[in-house]
Design an enzyme around this catalytic site. Structure first.
Site, PDB file in Angstrom:
ATOM      1  N   SER A 104       0.819  -1.208   0.000  1.00 52.16           N
ATOM      2  CA  SER A 104       0.000   0.000   0.000  1.00 52.16           C
ATOM      3  C   SER A 104       0.859   1.267   0.000  1.00 52.16           C
ATOM      4  O   SER A 104       1.642   1.452  -0.916  1.00 52.16           O
ATOM      5  CB  SER A 104      -0.972  -0.039   1.178  1.00 52.16           C
ATOM      6  OG  SER A 104      -1.936   0.977   1.044  1.00 52.16           O
ATOM      7  N   ASP A 246      -2.570   6.285  -3.925  1.00 44.26           N
ATOM      8  CA  ASP A 246      -1.444   5.582  -3.298  1.00 44.26           C
ATOM      9  C   ASP A 246      -1.038   4.441  -4.249  1.00 44.26           C
ATOM     10  O   ASP A 246      -1.688   4.236  -5.281  1.00 44.26           O
ATOM     11  CB  ASP A 246      -1.794   5.150  -1.862  1.00 44.26           C
ATOM     12  CG  ASP A 246      -2.722   3.962  -1.788  1.00 44.26           C
ATOM     13  OD1 ASP A 246      -3.508   3.769  -2.731  1.00 44.26           O
ATOM     14  OD2 ASP A 246      -2.676   3.228  -0.788  1.00 44.26           O
ATOM     15  N   ASP A 248      -1.320   1.264  -4.550  1.00 39.33           N
ATOM     16  CA  ASP A 248      -2.273   0.226  -4.981  1.00 39.33           C
ATOM     17  C   ASP A 248      -3.642   0.831  -5.317  1.00 39.33           C
ATOM     18  O   ASP A 248      -4.599   0.102  -5.587  1.00 39.33           O
ATOM     19  CB  ASP A 248      -2.387  -0.909  -3.963  1.00 39.33           C
ATOM     20  CG  ASP A 248      -2.958  -0.462  -2.630  1.00 39.33           C
ATOM     21  OD1 ASP A 248      -2.581   0.634  -2.153  1.00 39.33           O
ATOM     22  OD2 ASP A 248      -3.783  -1.194  -2.052  1.00 39.33           O
ATOM     23  N   ASP A 250      -6.125   2.315  -3.809  1.00 39.41           N
ATOM     24  CA  ASP A 250      -7.395   2.244  -3.079  1.00 39.41           C
ATOM     25  C   ASP A 250      -7.687   3.577  -2.400  1.00 39.41           C
ATOM     26  O   ASP A 250      -8.835   3.928  -2.178  1.00 39.41           O
ATOM     27  CB  ASP A 250      -7.466   1.065  -2.091  1.00 39.41           C
ATOM     28  CG  ASP A 250      -6.339   1.024  -1.094  1.00 39.41           C
ATOM     29  OD1 ASP A 250      -5.376   1.817  -1.223  1.00 39.41           O
ATOM     30  OD2 ASP A 250      -6.407   0.182  -0.173  1.00 39.41           O
TER      31      ASP A 250
END
Ligand code: MG
Length: 453
Positions: A104, A246, A248, A250
């Site tokens: 993340s 970010d 990833d 999400d």
């Protein structure tokens, strides 16, 4: 011996998966055994695997896939895709589960392995504990050569994701206005699909850091101090809005047309403003999320209502299902629209915020300034779990506020609130307070902090 949560060297284990330092604790051995543990738990079927753009992604994926195939599961590799995209593909391909390889917002030295159930959400704690206990005990159910799983590839994630987001967006209104949008994808997994989505929505897109090469252009967490360049580019390009994902993709942070970083709390607030007006109904957010959403629900009237949950995406997702919510989210810029996927999704966040701007017509700064403003203060205290427990019992005796004990304790007064909760991964307690001004937020936090003995 029961399985122990928490830090083990620099391997961080929690319900949302493991994160480790590449070459130290994030090794091919770990990845293969995690794959074998998950595959043994599933006992067959196919598993979709997505990874963010980290340079270690293929190393982790290759080893993990070996572990999965050895237990008789098939692996469907999606390539470099977002976390919400991976979760969505579990449903599309009717897979038994999914794995996301991402750390993340952690820097590039880290990588992580996150399991998802067939519903596309993180496994509930009791299930996660079972999988990690199996990993710990090396209790792997390997199959013979005839039953080894197949390795497959699928590269349709971005396109399918956008196909799901477009129908929930006000495409006509956005296309008419053709907003100028800067998207900073930090060279993570969100850039390719993010730019595709914005173009489909008819935006004039200025991409920044959209090479998914894992060379993060700045510290990846989308906070104010890491997005100074994005703010400058928005100003220089005279853009209507700046978005930051970010690695990833999400989480989503927003910069207004004046180049002001408005903070991740506003992502879910702006979505709330749009959706409460459009589809009156309930929303689910965690206990640490700003009070702005309660004000917006009150102002919207009708069926608008806010359910508060324990911190953690899986808890928000469950509340969305239980209360048939229109949307949900967390104050860290994560918005969930159950029509797309039960995971925080920056694509959903961008689509709804652009729909709001297109239908409202005013510049974003004006829309933001109309939402009641609060100051949030975050603190943490290093403390053993037993001491945190005793502290919470003392906090519970506060009798002049409204208490919610779904996760630690949150006390709400008319002037603000304080939320105290133990971390899931470290021996610390987090204290978050919010009020109309900093002095009040500090005073409320101090009142609770002084009770720790
Ligand atoms: Mg993330």
């Amino acid at each position: 011996m029961p399985f122990e949560w928490g830090y083990q060297m620099t391997l961080m284990i929690s319900v949302s998966g493991v994160r480790g330092l590449v070459g130290k604790t994030m090794t091919p051995t770990l990845a293969a055994e995690m794959g074998a543990a998950f595959g043994s738990h599933l006992g067959g079927g196919s598993v979709v695997i997505g990874r963010d753009s980290r340079q270690s992604g293929m190393m982790v994926q290759s080893a993990l896939v070996g572990g999965l195939l050895a237990t008789g599961c098939s692996a469907i590799e999606l390539g470099i895709v977002t976390t919400p995209g991976t979760a969505m593909m579990i449903g599309v391909l009717k897979a038994a589960g999914g794995v996301v390889l991402t750390a993340s917002h952690n820097p590039g030295e880290w990588n992580g392995i996150k399991f998802l159930t067939s519903a596309g959400i993180a496994p509930p704690p009791e299930l996660a504990e079972k999988i990690f206990a199996r990993f710990d005990a090396k209790d792997f159910l390997y199959v013979g050569p005839q039953q080894i799983g197949k390795r497959l590839e699928d590269n349709s994630t971005h396109v399918r994701h956008i196909e799901k987001v477009l129908p929930i967006s006000n495409v006509d209104a956005i296309r008419k206005r053709r907003p100028r949008v800067v998207l900073d994808s930090v060279n993570g997994a969100g850039g390719i699909g993010g730019v595709m989505l914005l173009k489909e929505l008819g935006c004039d897109v200025i991409p920044m850091n959209n090479e998914p090469n894992g060379q993060f252009a700045h510290t990846p967490e989308p906070t104010a101090e890491n997005l100074v360049t994005l703010c400058e580019v928005v100003r220089r390009e005279k853009a209507d809005i700046g978005f930051a994902q970010d690695p990833d993709a999400d989480r989503l942070a927003i910069v207004d047309e004046t180049g002001r970083y408005i903070g991740e709390e506003y992502t879910v607030a702006l979505v709330a403003k749009y959706l409460f007006a459009k589809t009156p109904g309930a929303a689910a957010v965690n206990l640490s999320t700003s009070r702005m959403i309660d004000d917006l629900a009150a102002k919207a009237g009708g069926g608008a209502k806010v359910h508060r949950t324990a911190v953690g995406e899986a808890n928000v997702a469950k509340a969305i299902q239980d209360h048939r919510c229109v949307f949900g989210g967390e104050g860290n810029g994560g918005v969930i629209d159950p029509r797309v996927v039960m995971t925080r999704d920056s694509f959903v966040g961008m689509a709804h915020v652009l729909s709001l701007m297109a239908t409202d017509g005013r510049p974003l700064s004006k829309i933001v300034d109309e939402i009641p403003r609060y100051v949030m203060v975050k603190q943490k205290f290093e403390m053993e779990p037993a001491k945190i427990k005793a502290w919470l019992e003392r906090v519970r005796t506060i009798s002049d506020g409204r208490v919610n004990d779904a996760d630690g304790l949150r006390i709400d007064w008319a002037e603000g609130w304080v939320h105290v909760r133990p971390s899931n991964t470290e021996p610390i307690a987090r204290v978050i307070s919010e009020a109309g001004d900093e002095a009040t937020a500090m005073r409320l936090a101090k009142r609770v902090a002084e009770m720790r003995g």
